[in-house]
Design an enzyme around this catalytic site. Structure first.
Site, PDB file in Angstrom:
ATOM      1  N   ASP A 567       1.431  -0.353  -2.193  1.00 49.03           N
ATOM      2  CA  ASP A 567       1.914  -1.326  -3.278  1.00 49.03           C
ATOM      3  C   ASP A 567       1.215  -2.506  -3.270  1.00 49.03           C
ATOM      4  O   ASP A 567       0.599  -2.948  -2.280  1.00 49.03           O
ATOM      5  CB  ASP A 567       3.308  -1.436  -3.078  1.00 49.03           C
ATOM      6  CG  ASP A 567       4.161  -2.202  -4.098  1.00 49.03           C
ATOM      7  OD1 ASP A 567       3.188  -2.352  -5.387  1.00 49.03           O
ATOM      8  OD2 ASP A 567       5.228  -2.526  -4.088  1.00 49.03           O
ATOM      9  N   GLU A 605     -12.887  -6.014  -5.047  1.00 48.76           N
ATOM     10  CA  GLU A 605     -11.767  -5.182  -5.649  1.00 48.76           C
ATOM     11  C   GLU A 605     -10.834  -4.635  -4.586  1.00 48.76           C
ATOM     12  O   GLU A 605     -11.222  -4.331  -3.283  1.00 48.76           O
ATOM     13  CB  GLU A 605     -12.323  -4.229  -6.385  1.00 48.76           C
ATOM     14  CG  GLU A 605     -13.086  -4.539  -7.722  1.00 48.76           C
ATOM     15  CD  GLU A 605     -12.058  -4.943  -8.674  1.00 48.76           C
ATOM     16  OE1 GLU A 605     -11.023  -4.557  -8.761  1.00 48.76           O
ATOM     17  OE2 GLU A 605     -12.419  -5.944  -9.394  1.00 48.76           O
ATOM     18  N   ASP A 637       2.258   2.524  -6.146  1.00 47.28           N
ATOM     19  CA  ASP A 637       2.972   1.681  -6.748  1.00 47.28           C
ATOM     20  C   ASP A 637       2.232   0.647  -7.166  1.00 47.28           C
ATOM     21  O   ASP A 637       1.124   0.502  -6.836  1.00 47.28           O
ATOM     22  CB  ASP A 637       4.224   1.328  -5.811  1.00 47.28           C
ATOM     23  CG  ASP A 637       5.088   0.779  -6.765  1.00 47.28           C
ATOM     24  OD1 ASP A 637       5.222   0.692  -7.916  1.00 47.28           O
ATOM     25  OD2 ASP A 637       6.572   0.895  -6.178  1.00 47.28           O
ATOM     26  N   HIS A 771       5.484  -2.019   0.041  1.00 44.28           N
ATOM     27  CA  HIS A 771       5.653  -3.219  -0.681  1.00 44.28           C
ATOM     28  C   HIS A 771       6.392  -4.169   0.337  1.00 44.28           C
ATOM     29  O   HIS A 771       5.884  -5.551   0.096  1.00 44.28           O
ATOM     30  CB  HIS A 771       7.064  -2.899  -1.644  1.00 44.28           C
ATOM     31  CG  HIS A 771       8.068  -4.152  -1.934  1.00 44.28           C
ATOM     32  ND1 HIS A 771       7.271  -5.012  -3.146  1.00 44.28           N
ATOM     33  CD2 HIS A 771       9.047  -4.597  -1.696  1.00 44.28           C
ATOM     34  CE1 HIS A 771       8.186  -5.892  -3.170  1.00 44.28           C
ATOM     35  NE2 HIS A 771       9.224  -5.596  -2.517  1.00 44.28           N
TER      36      HIS A 771
END
Lengths: 796, 338
Positions: A567, A605, A637, A771
């Protein structure tokens, strides 16, 4: 090619409609299913019981043999200005008809002109004769991607005709606002809409949307901040509170994002106008809009103008003339405010469908809208689509050899597993409990409660080193530096306030310089005697996880599988760096997780860093299992609307590259699944004549999925109020050869494995772990944590 | 005039700000001067003058009329209220209406205006329409002030690229004398006074040419026609309304109530917050204490200016805070509303 030109032309059209960035929000034209042979025939699962569902999708119908005619419009001599080009063309409405969509170059008509090339003659204001050549370039069938973009533009036109106000991407009804005076908030009811090609039909997906607007200007907010934090921290507080927020202005219908605050400037300052002359803000607003600026001491807000992602200069805004929209993080953490808001924004299924029905009634009843639709030969089914979904069987929870059943309706096993030994309880032999003087009692209460709840879980807990400190960040840090030893298992800190700087300092020190798990507890949460046991239980579980313990498990039928979750966290305030959290399972039961994170540096990146993460994850997996995994599942995600193409074309090949680099004879089966929480689709179960939220475990893989994808929805969590949001899973790469049913079941199983919540969550546990990690690093640590911690859930 | 001299000028003449902006500014200045409440723009085209006028705070009714509905529709949404107009309804009321119709026809919706503007309109009228125009505007509408602007043909030789007329749709362009005699005759006929001016100054040394745009400002000489007089002019509605926007205003009970409730409750919340936190202050975080220094930053804090008399101090009792009504009414924002 012509196809490309077409779509860029249409994007112009949508840009004129004011939508902001030129991006394909619906990820049209990313066709991933065609590469996966095993789901060509069918991508549907089979297990579970059937359940009748309705949704917020409405069929778009067009008359038989409908087509959209696309023309190229050329001018001789060449005319530059788009407005002029439009004006000249529309002089010939008798020839082209009254119904048209034109972006300056491309003209769409609902009917075919008599000849392939039509020549028209107009005269400009200057008396110049212009020849306009209208050439047919394309006859578009209803399902072509260009047509889909076109439908969306037309639909937005309709919403505008209904006098709805556009804010951001959605349309809102300003005439009937809900006022929440306690918090100076106003909520506008509006609609999100998108028209797409779904499995069998083109459908409108419409949902109720709420826009929170604040009845105060940015200057008002600055005033109240000033009185709250005082002079010294005022500027910091403003930056924290305001930067990143979206404002509306008093004088035009645009939204701006606050990117900076210029404290050295004020409304008396000047700016250079497009004609090169200098003018003060005060003068400009007086002259242009007849607006008097009262406070000439206020700073100036800076908003960067972006086009195609590049900064194209900036706009200065006056705080007094700007109104805030949306919620700040601070407001989101204000429990009372969110509660008051929820009353209005969390609509239960019945009410939500009723509000939606109102929009459709507006559309149906408005003569102008109906005329526009008729002219284009389009209409809607005003009844939403219904179909059957499946509710897969509930998962059994295992904890130390015992199996638990729980009520699947509640999706929660807190009660069932209370006081049961954990799978792996880590003893707490040496630990610190740090608190300030005024929290002395609270600290003792916590300690007594922990001693009461831990034995039944199988956690051996020794007496801690109790350390009283004065409540200052420096003291906390000094104590940590002096008292933490290599033997320390964990540090528990009781904090008086949710002030972020203290928390950040503690976390930063204990995650980087001195890698020891830590647990911060707010004194307030321990102050209620009636809940102290529940709270202590949760803290004990969390501490155990942070030290490498395991709580419960579900049955995972696949062998030699590594599950990955990724995430991203995007830092909007300082430096705008992005952080990717990466977690990967370490054992067969997927109860232990390896983690790393990537702090994106300038010009780099994120995906480069992710490759390195995957390499180390594989190395660790093989250390734990004495072999390499034969299957890898990646749950990705944090993929924004319109970024799917990048993911499929850059990130997935990088994963494959990485696997190749491990060894020539190593070729595991790889599955990459894009997880999306923010989707417009809502499902309602038709139960007892009413609409209810569908139960956890509801899987939808027909009708409202996309034909070009191998995708499905799962409703895994329950909600107390409002409508449950399904999570969308898009399998973009899959060499697993597993049946769709098995991929769906595995995904649902993983939603049971998040140790910070003894229940089912919205996303697979690895996504939530990733996350949590990215959030901790992005909010508090700002650099990669020490790898010593990487095999523990220290970020919970 | 020396031919070369003239040609040199055709190269140079360029108005700054552009002429159309100067015409709009002229109207705006007139509005500032006379403070009309009801303004109509005849031949409003793409509504840009109306858009400028909607920001003039004296205007409560704005109307536009044009013979071409499409050009009005093109940008009419710019006349709609903005989200912020709903968030913070203004004191004045404002209604904006666009009508599709001809200035050669009478429609009762054009009655009762204080100012009627006809910017670059008359030169687009066919002879038959121009004939009816004075009766419709001066006789029927009979506003207090009429502004008429039109090209001054004497200026045309100075303009590059102008052949016959400045715009292909122009039916005529008048010299100063032609315009003035038409205007004087019209004024005399309908009992108006007229003054001539213009925008777009001629080059130095060529003042005789006059302004590029000539303007006549007509002021009615007889007093306000009462309602009764107007009702003696029964005419059927012939215009078609293409747009109507009613701006949220505090004159509307609904918005006023909301605004008062919002301010009262919000300010009461602040008082509550202050009183409650004062009670807890002694136990507060020590790092915070030192921060309550006098403010150096001189924002004009509305709440700071609160003048609260001793005998109407709000007080805390248990978990409730009592705020005297008098205190509520002394809040500047509430006070302004009530």
């Amino acid at each position: 090619t012509i196809g490309l030109q077409v779509s860029s032309g249409l994007q112009d059209l949508s840009l004129r409609d004011r939508g902001g960035r030129r991006r394909d929000f619906h990820d049209l034209g990313v066709n991933t299913r065609q590469a996966m042979v095993h789901v060509q025939e069918s991508k549907t699962g089979f297990s579970g019981r059937m359940l009748k569902l309705t949704t917020n999708h409405f069929r778009l119908t067009s008359r038989p043999q409908w087509a959209l005619y696309q023309y190229h419009v050329g001018y001789s001599p060449e005319m530059e200005a788009r407005r002029l080009r439009s004006a000249l063309l529309f002089q010939h409405e008798d020839a082209i008809g009254k119904t048209h969509a034109f972006d300056g170059t491309i003209l769409f008509l609902p009917k075919k002109l008599e000849s392939k090339v039509t020549e028209l003659f107009s005269r400009t204001r200057n008396g110049e004769d212009v020849k306009i050549t209208v050439t047919l370039t394309n006859e578009l069938p209803p399902t072509s991607p260009t047509c889909l973009q076109f439908y969306n533009i037309i639909f937005r036109r309709l919403l505008k005709m209904l006098n709805l106000q556009q804010i951001g991407r959605n349309y809102y009804n300003p005439s009937d606002p809900i006022s929440i005076p306690n918090h100076r908030l106003m909520v506008w009811l509006g609609f999100t809409s998108s028209i797409l090609q779904y499995e069998e039909n083109i459908m409108l997906c419409a949902d109720v949307s709420h826009k929170v607007l604040r009845g105060e200007t940015v200057l008002d907010t600055m005033h109240s901040l000033h009185s709250q934090v005082g002079e010294e921290r005022f500027r910091d507080a403003c930056a924290k509170e305001l930067i990143g927020l979206i404002v509306l202005t008093k004088y035009n219908n645009r939204t701006y994002r606050i990117d900076d605050i210029d404290w050295d400037n004020n409304p008396k300052g000047t700016f250079r106008k497009s004609d090169g002359s200098e003018m003060s803000f005060v003068e400009y607003y007086k002259k242009q809009y007849n607006i008097e600026i009262n406070d000439s001491m206020q700073p100036v807000l800076i908003s960067q103008m972006k086009r195609r992602g590049n900064v194209q200069g900036s706009v200065a805004l006056i705080p007094e003339l700007c109104f805030l929209t949306g919620l700040t993080d601070k407001m989101r953490s204000d429990f009372n405010m969110m509660k008051d808001l929820a009353i209005h924004t969390r609509l239960p299924p019945e009410q939500r469908q009723r509000e939606l029905g109102r929009l459709l009634t507006y559309i149906q009843k408005d003569d102008n809208v109906q005329k526009e639709l008729r002219n284009w030969g389009l209409s809607f089914d005003y009844k939403s689509v219904s179909f059957t979904g499946r509710v897969v069987q509930g998962e059994k929870i295992f904890q130390s050899g015992t199996m638990f059943d729980y009520n699947p309706q509640f999706a929660d096993w807190t009660k069932e597993t209370r006081g049961v030994p954990l799978i792996r309880a880590v003893p707490v032999d040496s630990w610190l409990l740090i608190y300030s003087r005024r929290n002395y009692d609270v600290a003792n209460t916590l300690l007594q409660s922990l001693f009461k709840v831990t034995p039944s879980m199988g956690i051996r807990m020794s007496k801690p080193n109790m350390i009283e400190v004065d409540d200052r960040t420096e003291t906390y840090l000094r104590v940590l530096q002096q008292r933490v030893t290599p033997d320390t298992n964990i540090v528990v800190c009781i904090l008086s306030s949710s002030r972020k700087d203290k928390y950040d300092a503690i976390k930063k020190y204990l995650c980087t310089e001195c890698p020891i798990p830590s647990q911060c507890v707010l004194a307030r949460t321990l102050s209620k005697p009636q809940t102290i046991m529940t709270v202590a239980t949760k803290i004990a579980l969390q501490m155990n996880c942070k030290m490498g313990g395991e709580l419960w498990s579900v049955e995972i039928p696949l062998k030699q599988v590594m599950i990955v979750g990724i995430d991203c966290y995007h830092d909007t305030v300082s430096g705008k760096r992005s952080i990717a959290g990466f977690v990967a399972s370490l054992n067969q039961t997927v109860t232990r997780w390896f983690s790393r994170c990537v702090v994106q540096s300038r010009g780099q990146e994120l995906v480069d860093g992710i490759k390195v993460c995957l390499q180390t994850a594989l190395r660790n997996w093989s250390k734990w299992n004495k072999c390499l995994p034969s299957r890898i599942f990646v749950y990705r995600d944090g993929v924004g609307d319109g970024q799917l193409n990048t993911l499929v074309n850059y990130e997935v090949p990088q994963f494959l590259d990485c696997l190749k680099s491990i060894g020539t004879d190593y070729s595991p089966r790889l599955t990459v699944i894009v997880v999306k929480k923010r989707v417009g689709a809502r499902f309602f179960a038709e139960i007892g004549g009413g609409l209810r939220n569908p139960p956890p475990g509801t899987v939808v893989d027909t009708v409202v999925t996309r034909p070009e994808w191998y995708d499905f929805f799962i409703v895994s969590q329950t909600v107390k109020n409002g409508c449950v949001a399904p999570t969308h899973y898009n399998v973009v790469y899959d060499t697993s050869q597993l049946k769709p049913d098995h991929v769906q079941r595995l995904t649902y199983k993983l939603c049971h494995m998040y140790y910070n919540w003894s229940g089912i969550i919205r996303v697979p546990a690895p996504c939530q772990y990733a996350h949590k990690l990215a959030f901790l690093v992005g909010q508090s640590i700002h650099r990669e944590p020490n790898l010593m911690l990487s095999d523990r859930l220290y970020y919970l | 005039m020396d031919k070369n001299f003239q040609e040199e000028f055709t190269q140079i003449i360029k108005f700054e700000p552009p002429l159309y902006k100067q015409r709009y500014q002229f109207v705006k200045d007139l509005v500032e001067k006379y403070k009309p409440k009801k303004v109509a723009d005849l031949g409003c085209a793409d509504c840009s003058l109306l858009w400028m006028l909607k920001f003039c705070s004296c205007i409560e009714v704005l109307a536009g009329l044009d013979i071409c509905a499409n050009i009005m529709k093109e940008k009419m949404h710019t006349l709609s209220p903005l989200p912020v107009d709903y968030l913070q309804p203004s004191e004045r009321s404002l209604t904006v209406t666009l009508h599709h119709g001809s200035v050669a026809h009478k429609d009762p919706c054009m009655l009762g205006f204080d100012l009627v503007t006809c910017i670059e309109l008359i030169e687009h009228l066919e002879e038959s329409e121009l004939k009816k125009f004075p009766e419709v505007v001066f006789g029927f509408m009979a506003p207090r002030i009429v502004v008429i602007s039109t090209p001054n043909s004497e200026f045309n030789p100075l303009l590059p690229r102008v052949k016959l007329y400045r715009h292909p749709d122009h039916k005529f362009e008048w010299s100063q004398a032609q315009f003035q005699s038409w205007a004087l005759e019209t004024a005399r006929c309908y009992d108006y006074s007229v003054e001539f001016t213009g925008v777009g100054d001629p080059p130095t040394g060529m003042e005789k040419v006059g302004f590029c745009t000539q303007i006549g400002v007509f002021v009615r000489k007889y007093p306000q026609t009462g309602e009764s007089v107007q009702s003696e002019k029964p005419t059927e509605a012939v215009y078609k309304t293409v747009f109507k926007a009613v701006y949220p205003s505090l004159k509307d009970e609904k918005y006023l109530q909301n605004a008062v409730i919002r301010e009262v409750i919000f300010t009461a919340q602040i008082i509550k917050h202050r009183l409650m936190s004062k009670r807890e202050e002694y136990s507060d975080d020590p790092e915070r204490k030192s921060k309550s220094q006098p403010s150096m930053y001189c924002f004009s804090d509305d709440l700071g200016k609160l003048v609260v008399e001793k005998n109407m101090e709000p007080f805390v009792s248990g978990n409730e805070v009592y705020v005297p009504l008098a205190t509520i009414f002394s809040f500047p924002k509430v006070n302004r509303l009530c």
